[in-house]
Design an enzyme around this catalytic site. Structure first.
Site, short mmCIF file in Angstrom:
data_model
loop_
_atom_site.label_atom_id
_atom_site.label_comp_id
_atom_site.label_asym_id
_atom_site.label_seq_id
_atom_site.Cartn_x
_atom_site.Cartn_y
_atom_site.Cartn_z
N SER A 82 47.42 42.92 35.73
CA SER A 82 48.76 43.05 36.30
C SER A 82 49.62 44.06 35.57
O SER A 82 49.84 43.95 34.37
CB SER A 82 49.51 41.71 36.24
OG SER A 82 49.14 40.91 37.30
N HIS A 92 48.72 45.60 45.15
CA HIS A 92 48.64 47.05 45.25
C HIS A 92 47.22 47.44 45.62
O HIS A 92 46.28 46.79 45.20
CB HIS A 92 49.01 47.70 43.92
CG HIS A 92 50.42 47.49 43.56
ND1 HIS A 92 51.42 48.27 44.08
CD2 HIS A 92 51.03 46.59 42.77
CE1 HIS A 92 52.57 47.84 43.62
NE2 HIS A 92 52.37 46.82 42.81
N HIS A 117 42.75 38.34 43.05
CA HIS A 117 43.02 37.02 42.48
C HIS A 117 42.77 35.90 43.49
O HIS A 117 42.92 36.10 44.70
CB HIS A 117 44.50 36.91 42.05
CG HIS A 117 44.94 37.94 41.07
ND1 HIS A 117 45.37 39.19 41.45
CD2 HIS A 117 45.03 37.91 39.71
CE1 HIS A 117 45.70 39.88 40.36
NE2 HIS A 117 45.51 39.13 39.30
N TYR A 158 44.77 33.43 44.01
CA TYR A 158 46.01 33.07 44.72
C TYR A 158 46.29 33.98 45.92
O TYR A 158 47.08 33.63 46.79
CB TYR A 158 47.22 33.04 43.77
CG TYR A 158 47.58 34.36 43.12
CD1 TYR A 158 48.21 35.37 43.84
CD2 TYR A 158 47.31 34.59 41.78
CE1 TYR A 158 48.53 36.58 43.25
CE2 TYR A 158 47.62 35.79 41.18
CZ TYR A 158 48.23 36.77 41.91
OH TYR A 158 48.55 37.97 41.32
N GLU A 159 45.64 35.12 45.96
CA GLU A 159 45.83 36.00 47.11
C GLU A 159 45.05 35.53 48.32
O GLU A 159 45.23 36.06 49.42
CB GLU A 159 45.38 37.43 46.75
CG GLU A 159 46.24 38.08 45.67
CD GLU A 159 45.70 39.45 45.28
OE1 GLU A 159 46.12 40.44 45.91
OE2 GLU A 159 44.87 39.52 44.37
N ALA A 174 47.50 39.88 31.98
CA ALA A 174 48.81 39.44 31.51
C ALA A 174 48.77 37.92 31.45
O ALA A 174 48.20 37.29 32.33
CB ALA A 174 49.88 39.90 32.49
N MET A 204 46.33 33.56 35.61
CA MET A 204 45.80 33.25 36.95
C MET A 204 44.59 34.10 37.32
O MET A 204 44.30 34.29 38.51
CB MET A 204 46.90 33.46 38.00
CG MET A 204 48.18 32.70 37.74
SD MET A 204 49.46 33.20 38.91
CE MET A 204 50.93 32.46 38.13
N SER A 205 43.90 34.62 36.32
CA SER A 205 42.79 35.53 36.65
C SER A 205 41.64 35.36 35.67
O SER A 205 41.53 34.35 34.99
CB SER A 205 43.29 36.98 36.62
OG SER A 205 43.60 37.36 35.31
N ASN A 263 55.07 36.93 28.50
CA ASN A 263 56.21 35.99 28.53
C ASN A 263 55.77 34.73 27.79
O ASN A 263 54.57 34.50 27.63
CB ASN A 263 56.55 35.64 29.99
CG ASN A 263 55.34 35.04 30.72
OD1 ASN A 263 54.44 35.76 31.15
ND2 ASN A 263 55.32 33.72 30.80
N HIS A 314 58.08 37.61 37.62
CA HIS A 314 57.07 38.67 37.63
C HIS A 314 57.64 39.95 37.02
O HIS A 314 56.92 40.72 36.38
CB HIS A 314 56.61 38.90 39.07
CG HIS A 314 55.44 39.82 39.20
ND1 HIS A 314 54.25 39.62 38.52
CD2 HIS A 314 55.25 40.96 39.91
CE1 HIS A 314 53.39 40.59 38.82
NE2 HIS A 314 53.99 41.43 39.65
N1 HPA Z 1 51.57 31.71 33.71
C1 HPA Z 1 50.53 32.07 34.49
N2 HPA Z 1 50.14 33.33 34.63
C2 HPA Z 1 50.82 34.28 33.97
C3 HPA Z 1 51.92 33.98 33.15
C4 HPA Z 1 52.32 32.62 33.02
O1 HPA Z 1 53.28 32.28 32.30
N3 HPA Z 1 52.37 35.16 32.65
C5 HPA Z 1 51.56 36.14 33.14
N4 HPA Z 1 50.62 35.60 33.95
#
Ligand code: HPA
Length: 272
Positions: free
Chosen positions: A30, A61, A83, A85-86, A113, A211-212, A235, A247
């Site tokens: 990401s 993208h 992913h 979730y897509e 990420a 998530m990946s 984060n 995001h």
């Molecule tokens: N949670 C899940 N997926 C993520 C996060 C998160 O805090 N940050 C970046 N991808």
């Protein structure tokens, strides 16, 4: 047509068009797709050109594969990934990884990420994934085994190559770059977690959440690719940091750290 035939058809398509035969692949996560965009002698393939390759969704993208030289070594660079979730099936998520295998790739560096759960982690830190916990309710190996690619019951004992991690840590030290090691927990997404979930995951032993990556690692290990996975803490996970968790925050951190990520990746490829 069987899945193996689809893979073989895609591999043939690529071989007929491209001369480069890299043995290493890098998947950019990401917001990271600008990293290493200056490959020498780059030949590009948009995903939609490749037969049977998962189509990018509206939200995602459009992705591409770039074949080119980094530090004088041929590499396959995937800008973006698909992913769960897509809405993709696990076979679709595994497809690019399996296709890499058919093209002669032996080792893959996966980047992503992630949210930091470990309280020692700060936003912007890099973490080598040492092991994972999977909560995504499906995986690419369920169903008939593709026995041409790998065994019915593969183990995940050294899923994240200890040898390669040791080398990565050495490189990071030389570059003066902090590099933690931790356990990644994969969630189905697309919503970020609740603070209670994060607390539960922390007690399970997770250091990072995302998530990946995990379905790709499962597919990669099944077919015998050596894997290194690097997370960027974009984060702090839900309930641990700021109360926004968006995001945009994720993208902002990747932007800020992409030069350091590029340095690390460059050096990793150079030392192969
Ligand atoms: N949670 C899940 N997926 C993520 C996060 C998160 O805090 N940050 C970046 N991808």
């Amino acid at each position: 047509m069987t899945e193996l035939e689809r893979l073989q058809q895609a591999a043939r398509f690529i071989r007929e068009r491209l001369t480069l035969a890299p043995r290493i692949a890098i998947v950019l996560g990401s917001g990271m797709s600008e990293v290493l965009k200056d490959l020498e002698g780059a030949e590009r393939l948009a995903w939609e050109q490749i037969p049977h390759f998962p189509r990018a969704t509206v939200a995602g993208h459009a992705g591409e594969w770039i074949f080119g030289y980094l530090e004088k070594k041929p590499i396959l660079l995937s800008r973006g990934r698909v992913h769960y979730y897509e809405g993709y099936s696990m076979a679709q998520i595994a497809f690019p990884i399996r296709l890499m295998k058919l093209l002669g790739i032996e080792r893959a560096i996966l980047t992503n990420a992630a949210g930091g759960i470990n309280k020692d982690y700060k936003v912007g830190d890099f973490v080598l994934i040492r092991d994972h916990i999977n909560t995504i309710p499906d995986n690419p190996l369920r169903g008939e085994n593709l026995s041409e690619l790998g065994p019915r019951f593969p183990n995940l004992l050294d899923a994240y190559s200890a040898r390669w991690r040791a080398q990565a840590k050495e490189i990071a030290r030389e570059l003066g770059l902090g590099l933690h090691e931790g356990v990644y927990i994969a969630t189905p997404g697309p919503m970020y977690e609740t603070p209670a979930e994060i607390e539960a995951y922390r007690r399970w032993g997770a250091d990072l959440v995302g998530m990946s990556t995990v379905p790709e690692v499962v597919a990669a290990r099944h077919c015998g690719l050596e894997v290194l996975a690097i997370s960027l803490v974009t984060n702090l996970a839900a309930g641990l940091g700021s109360d926004k968790l968006t995001h945009e925050e994720v993208l902002e951190t990747t932007k800020r750290r992409e030069n350091e990520l590029a340095r690390l990746l460059r050096e990793l490829v150079k030392r192969l």
